[in-house]
Design a protein around this motif. Sequence first.
Motif, PDB file in Angstrom:
ATOM      1  N   LEU A  20       0.821  -1.204   0.000  1.00 21.93           N
ATOM      2  CA  LEU A  20       0.000   0.000   0.000  1.00 21.93           C
ATOM      3  C   LEU A  20       0.857   1.257   0.000  1.00 21.93           C
ATOM      4  N   SER A  21       1.932   1.244   0.774  1.00 26.73           N
ATOM      5  CA  SER A  21       2.844   2.402   0.802  1.00 26.73           C
ATOM      6  C   SER A  21       3.492   2.616  -0.558  1.00 26.73           C
ATOM      7  N   ASP A  22       3.858   1.524  -1.222  1.00 29.91           N
ATOM      8  CA  ASP A  22       4.455   1.631  -2.558  1.00 29.91           C
ATOM      9  C   ASP A  22       3.468   2.226  -3.556  1.00 29.91           C
ATOM     10  N   LEU A  23       2.189   1.867  -3.423  1.00 29.05           N
ATOM     11  CA  LEU A  23       1.165   2.433  -4.309  1.00 29.05           C
ATOM     12  C   LEU A  23       1.049   3.941  -4.092  1.00 29.05           C
ATOM     13  N   ILE A  24       1.094   4.366  -2.851  1.00 28.70           N
ATOM     14  CA  ILE A  24       1.027   5.802  -2.554  1.00 28.70           C
ATOM     15  C   ILE A  24       2.240   6.525  -3.130  1.00 28.70           C
ATOM     16  N   LYS A  25       3.414   5.936  -2.943  1.00 29.35           N
ATOM     17  CA  LYS A  25       4.641   6.549  -3.458  1.00 29.35           C
ATOM     18  C   LYS A  25       4.647   6.644  -4.981  1.00 29.35           C
ATOM     19  N   SER A  26       3.959   5.712  -5.620  1.00 33.07           N
ATOM     20  CA  SER A  26       3.933   5.714  -7.090  1.00 33.07           C
ATOM     21  C   SER A  26       2.834   6.607  -7.666  1.00 33.07           C
ATOM     22  N   GLY A  27       2.143   7.354  -6.794  1.00 25.56           N
ATOM     23  CA  GLY A  27       1.162   8.333  -7.270  1.00 25.56           C
ATOM     24  C   GLY A  27      -0.259   7.812  -7.403  1.00 25.56           C
ATOM     25  N   TYR A  85      -6.191   0.621   7.426  1.00 26.75           N
ATOM     26  CA  TYR A  85      -7.255   1.617   7.285  1.00 26.75           C
ATOM     27  C   TYR A  85      -6.693   2.955   6.822  1.00 26.75           C
ATOM     28  N   GLU A  86      -5.642   3.424   7.466  1.00 24.30           N
ATOM     29  CA  GLU A  86      -5.064   4.728   7.120  1.00 24.30           C
ATOM     30  C   GLU A  86      -4.510   4.731   5.692  1.00 24.30           C
ATOM     31  N   LEU A  87      -3.825   3.665   5.326  1.00 26.71           N
ATOM     32  CA  LEU A  87      -3.221   3.612   3.991  1.00 26.71           C
ATOM     33  C   LEU A  87      -4.277   3.488   2.901  1.00 26.71           C
ATOM     34  N   THR A  88      -5.292   2.653   3.122  1.00 23.98           N
ATOM     35  CA  THR A  88      -6.341   2.519   2.097  1.00 23.98           C
ATOM     36  C   THR A  88      -7.171   3.788   1.996  1.00 23.98           C
ATOM     37  N   LEU A  89      -7.363   4.473   3.112  1.00 22.12           N
ATOM     38  CA  LEU A  89      -8.111   5.739   3.065  1.00 22.12           C
ATOM     39  C   LEU A  89      -7.398   6.747   2.174  1.00 22.12           C
ATOM     40  N   GLU A  90      -6.077   6.771   2.241  1.00 22.28           N
ATOM     41  CA  GLU A  90      -5.286   7.640   1.367  1.00 22.28           C
ATOM     42  C   GLU A  90      -5.442   7.238  -0.101  1.00 22.28           C
ATOM     43  N   LEU A  91      -5.553   5.952  -0.358  1.00 26.52           N
ATOM     44  CA  LEU A  91      -5.623   5.460  -1.740  1.00 26.52           C
ATOM     45  C   LEU A  91      -7.017   5.568  -2.340  1.00 26.52           C
ATOM     46  N   LEU A  92      -8.056   5.708  -1.503  1.00 29.03           N
ATOM     47  CA  LEU A  92      -9.422   5.783  -2.017  1.00 29.03           C
ATOM     48  C   LEU A  92      -9.759   7.164  -2.564  1.00 29.03           C
ATOM     49  N   ARG A  93     -10.605   7.169  -3.556  1.00 29.53           N
ATOM     50  CA  ARG A  93     -11.175   8.427  -4.068  1.00 29.53           C
ATOM     51  C   ARG A  93     -12.271   8.902  -3.109  1.00 29.53           C
TER      52      ARG A  93
END
Length: 219
Positions: A124-131, A152-160
């Motif tokens: 999940l962190s890698d997905l965030i770092k990759s934009g 929860y925190e990481l997926t919340l960042e990744l969700l629209r």
Amino acid sequence: MSRWIKVDEDINRYINKHLAPEHPVLQELHKKTSVMEGAGMQISHEQAQFMSVLLKSIRAKNTLEIGVFTGYSTLITALALPADGRIIACDISEEWTDIAKPFWAAAGVSDKIDLRLAPATQTLSDLIKSGCSGQFDFAFIDADKTGYEDYYELTLELLRPGGLIALDNCLWGGSVIDLDDQSEDTKALRKLNDKISSDRRVQAYLAPVGDGIYLASKL
């Protein structure tokens, strides 16, 4: 008349009677998993149908799954997605996920599933770092309970905005209200349930489906 109803075996049987028939490949996967060690980690048919309705209602296309096990929930998600939908499925067990792969293939959805065998926080962190922040429609979390808050925190960042997180086992067999239960898993779930209930970043509802699904829609 009471405002609440106890879902006993008879009521559960009635609910299942009024659900759409289970996909035959899902039936076979459920049957295979039900006799394995850890079979209790597999979600139920009624919970699967609930998830399918949610996915189709929000027209989910890009999704995340944290905790694959033998791939039943992954298959439910894949079947509910459009032809160009995708799931990034996070797990650490090659043994369990190898069981899933033939069933995904039999259902014709393997091309929708991107299985990543690594700690979910890393994926999940890698997905965030990759934009990829804000690019996902749905996330299903059903893994180690002490890791739920990080997931929860990481997926919340990744969700629209308008995207949905579904967290499984948030009633934990009723243990969340048993103050004599001070296990690490139970304490982690209590803490996260309290956090989500007051989290102004989401609109949330703890649904008494299965073992309790906490739904959090990102605002």
